[in-house]
Design an enzyme around this catalytic site. Structure first.
Site, PDB file in Angstrom:
ATOM      1  N   ASP A  13       0.852  -1.181   0.000  1.00 43.71           N
ATOM      2  CA  ASP A  13       0.000   0.000   0.000  1.00 43.71           C
ATOM      3  C   ASP A  13       0.892   1.235   0.000  1.00 43.71           C
ATOM      4  O   ASP A  13       1.716   1.411   0.895  1.00 43.71           O
ATOM      5  CB  ASP A  13      -0.862  -0.040   1.269  1.00 43.71           C
ATOM      6  CG  ASP A  13      -2.081   0.842   1.156  1.00 43.71           C
ATOM      7  OD1 ASP A  13      -3.060   0.410   0.537  1.00 43.71           O
ATOM      8  OD2 ASP A  13      -2.037   1.967   1.682  1.00 43.71           O
ATOM      9  N   ASP A 121      -3.077   2.644  -6.071  1.00 38.74           N
ATOM     10  CA  ASP A 121      -2.018   2.722  -5.055  1.00 38.74           C
ATOM     11  C   ASP A 121      -1.832   1.450  -4.233  1.00 38.74           C
ATOM     12  O   ASP A 121      -1.164   1.483  -3.207  1.00 38.74           O
ATOM     13  CB  ASP A 121      -2.261   3.912  -4.129  1.00 38.74           C
ATOM     14  CG  ASP A 121      -3.477   3.711  -3.237  1.00 38.74           C
ATOM     15  OD1 ASP A 121      -4.317   2.852  -3.562  1.00 38.74           O
ATOM     16  OD2 ASP A 121      -3.585   4.411  -2.222  1.00 38.74           O
ATOM     17  N   GLU A 122      -2.417   0.342  -4.642  1.00 39.27           N
ATOM     18  CA  GLU A 122      -2.153  -0.879  -3.876  1.00 39.27           C
ATOM     19  C   GLU A 122      -2.211  -2.139  -4.727  1.00 39.27           C
ATOM     20  O   GLU A 122      -2.890  -2.180  -5.761  1.00 39.27           O
ATOM     21  CB  GLU A 122      -3.082  -0.999  -2.672  1.00 39.27           C
ATOM     22  CG  GLU A 122      -4.549  -1.000  -2.976  1.00 39.27           C
ATOM     23  CD  GLU A 122      -5.381  -1.092  -1.695  1.00 39.27           C
ATOM     24  OE1 GLU A 122      -5.798  -2.202  -1.352  1.00 39.27           O
ATOM     25  OE2 GLU A 122      -5.580  -0.052  -1.050  1.00 39.27           O
TER      26      GLU A 122
END
Length: 435
Positions: A13, A121-122
């Site tokens: 993350d 974003d992950e």
DNA sequence: TCTGGGGTCCTAGGACCC
DNA sequence: TCTGGGGTCCTAGGACCC
């Protein structure tokens, strides 16, 4: 695509991703209260104070300095402006975030190629076959995985200048929780023997999939921690939450999850929607509404063409000024990516909504997607554009009686669905004749 | 000074078919 | 004619996530 559950999985993350990207190119802003969000109706120039914002945007990300004033993501920017008028407002720049997103994913993929994309974003990473983990046995596997994860963090930083947090566990559910245990710049292992000490004391909302509603419902039952949830009999949970959710809650509370890491997926639907700067009246603002409808249809159509998909189900979404949301959809005989056909179907859907209030949002969606060129053949020759409607004889409050009989109602609808709007940027899409 | 935009998945009821 | 079950498709709404 990997179809087996991983034995060791990482969840990576990026830390406060959007804000960190902005600080990367504006290092002089480091340490300031920074709010990222808005878009339309807001201020576009960087360096403006949040206090002068007017519009309907929400906070996408806020730095910790801004969060100290009570600002958090999802909050309306007007409310945020009242809390932190001195904070700096930056517009979202998705192109730049996507560019760095590709960079960090590439950096990870060079070392551990089995990656599941979970947004900008992950990611989840299957570590089973990664050198350093693969050949290790027993408890050494965890040590090997920790070393690999540390390397991944270093590589991501080298490639992007951005920090991330990684959680390691033997399934995705626990890896996700683990990545959140030590943010920012964290590296956490959640091993099976850790559950009583490090998993069960956490609040139930930390489980990915327990949202505001289920969380509140559990609270009402006196369940606050994951451990308390784990102590319940499955039958009790099934009683309260239904068979599927009840069973899942029980499994999740015991840290069990056998989902594989999926390295590819096909989209189910594509949609475009817009919230108006001011609520629009279905009759008075009919031209604006028509223009908005046509615009969303064109954007969806363009998205379909660009990505190479066609879809059989066309739907609309409306949100009224009281925030009530309604959807209508209809299924075609043949999948399409054509704006003209999508528009015609969207208009048909709109006719089934009673437009009793001002509208805040309008959206268009195409679902039941297939790759263009690989469509399943139509069962019958496509002599009719719309599939034979099935079901739903029951009338909802928002639905118009079919056919519309009330003079006032049908007047309002006709004004919205005017097929020759006085004002549209694409007159070519006007539908001739009135069905 | 209420509450963005783009998604996924699930539930539930009716139609329809066997 | 009535009764009934199972499966699939379609539609609407809602929970949840990033």
């Amino acid at each position: 695509m990997v179809a087996r559950p991983p034995r060791l999985v990482a969840h990576l993350d990026m830390d406060a991703f959007y804000a960190s990207v902005e600080l990367l190119r504006r290092p002089e802003l480091r340490g300031q209260a920074l709010v990222i969000g808005g878009g339309r109706g807001g201020l576009e120039a960087p360096g403006r104070r949040l206090g002068s914002y007017t519009g309907r945007g929400v906070v996408t990300t806020a730095t910790y300095e801004a969060r100290a004033f009570g600002v958090h993501s999802g909050m309306g920017l007007m409310k945020a402006a009242a809390l932190a008028p001195h904070a700096l407002l930056l517009p979202v720049d998705f192109d730049e975030y996507r560019r760095l997103s590709r960079k960090f994913k590439l950096a990870v993929a060079r070392q551990a190629p089995c990656i599941e994309d979970r947004g900008i974003d992950e990611i989840y990473i299957d570590l089973d076959d990664v050198p350093g983990v693969h050949e290790a046995v027993g408890h050494d596997r965890w040590g090997g995985a920790r070393a690999v994860a540390q390397e991944l963090k270093n590589n991501v930083y080298e490639a992007t200048g951005l920090r991330c947090s990684i959680g390691l566990a033997n399934n995705k559910l626990l890896a996700k929780v683990a990545s959140d245990l030590d943010k920012p710049d964290g590296l956490s292992l959640l091993m099976p023997e850790d559950l009583p000490q490090r998993y069960w004391p956490l609040p139930v909302r930390r489980i990915h999939g327990i949202g505001p509603k289920s969380g509140a419902q559990l609270h009402q039952l006196g369940i606050v921690t994951i451990g308390e949830l784990a102590a319940l009999e499955p039958a009790q949970l099934i009683d309260c939450f239904g068979d599927s959710l009840g069973r899942w809650l029980h499994e999740a509370a015991h840290g069990r999850d056998d989902r594989p890491v999926l390295t590819s997926s096909e989209p189910v639907s594509l949609s475009r929607e817009t919230t108006f700067e001011q609520d629009l009246h279905p009759r008075v603002d009919r031209a604006l509404l028509t223009t908005a409808l046509v615009r969303q249809v064109e954007r969806v159509s363009q998205d379909l063409v660009t990505r190479g998909y066609v879809g059989r189900t066309v739907g609309i979404k409306l949100r009224f000024d009281d925030f009530r949301t309604v959807t209508r959809d209809c299924t075609l005989e043949v999948a399409t990516d054509q704006a003209e056909l999508i528009l015609r179907s969207a208009r048909e859907c709109l006719k089934r909504v009673l437009l009793s209030r001002r509208l805040r949002l309008l959206g268009v969606r195409v679902s039941s997607l297939q790759r263009k060129g690989l469509e399943e053949p139509a069962v019958e020759p496509p002599s009719v554009a719309l599939a034979k409607p099935r079901s739903r004889t029951k009338r909802e409050p928002d639905e118009t009686p079919a056919p519309a009989r009330g003079a006032r109602e049908s007047q309002v609808q006709l004004s919205f669905f005017a097929e020759n709007p006085t004002q549209t940027d694409t007159p070519g899409l006007g539908i001739q004749g009135g069905g």
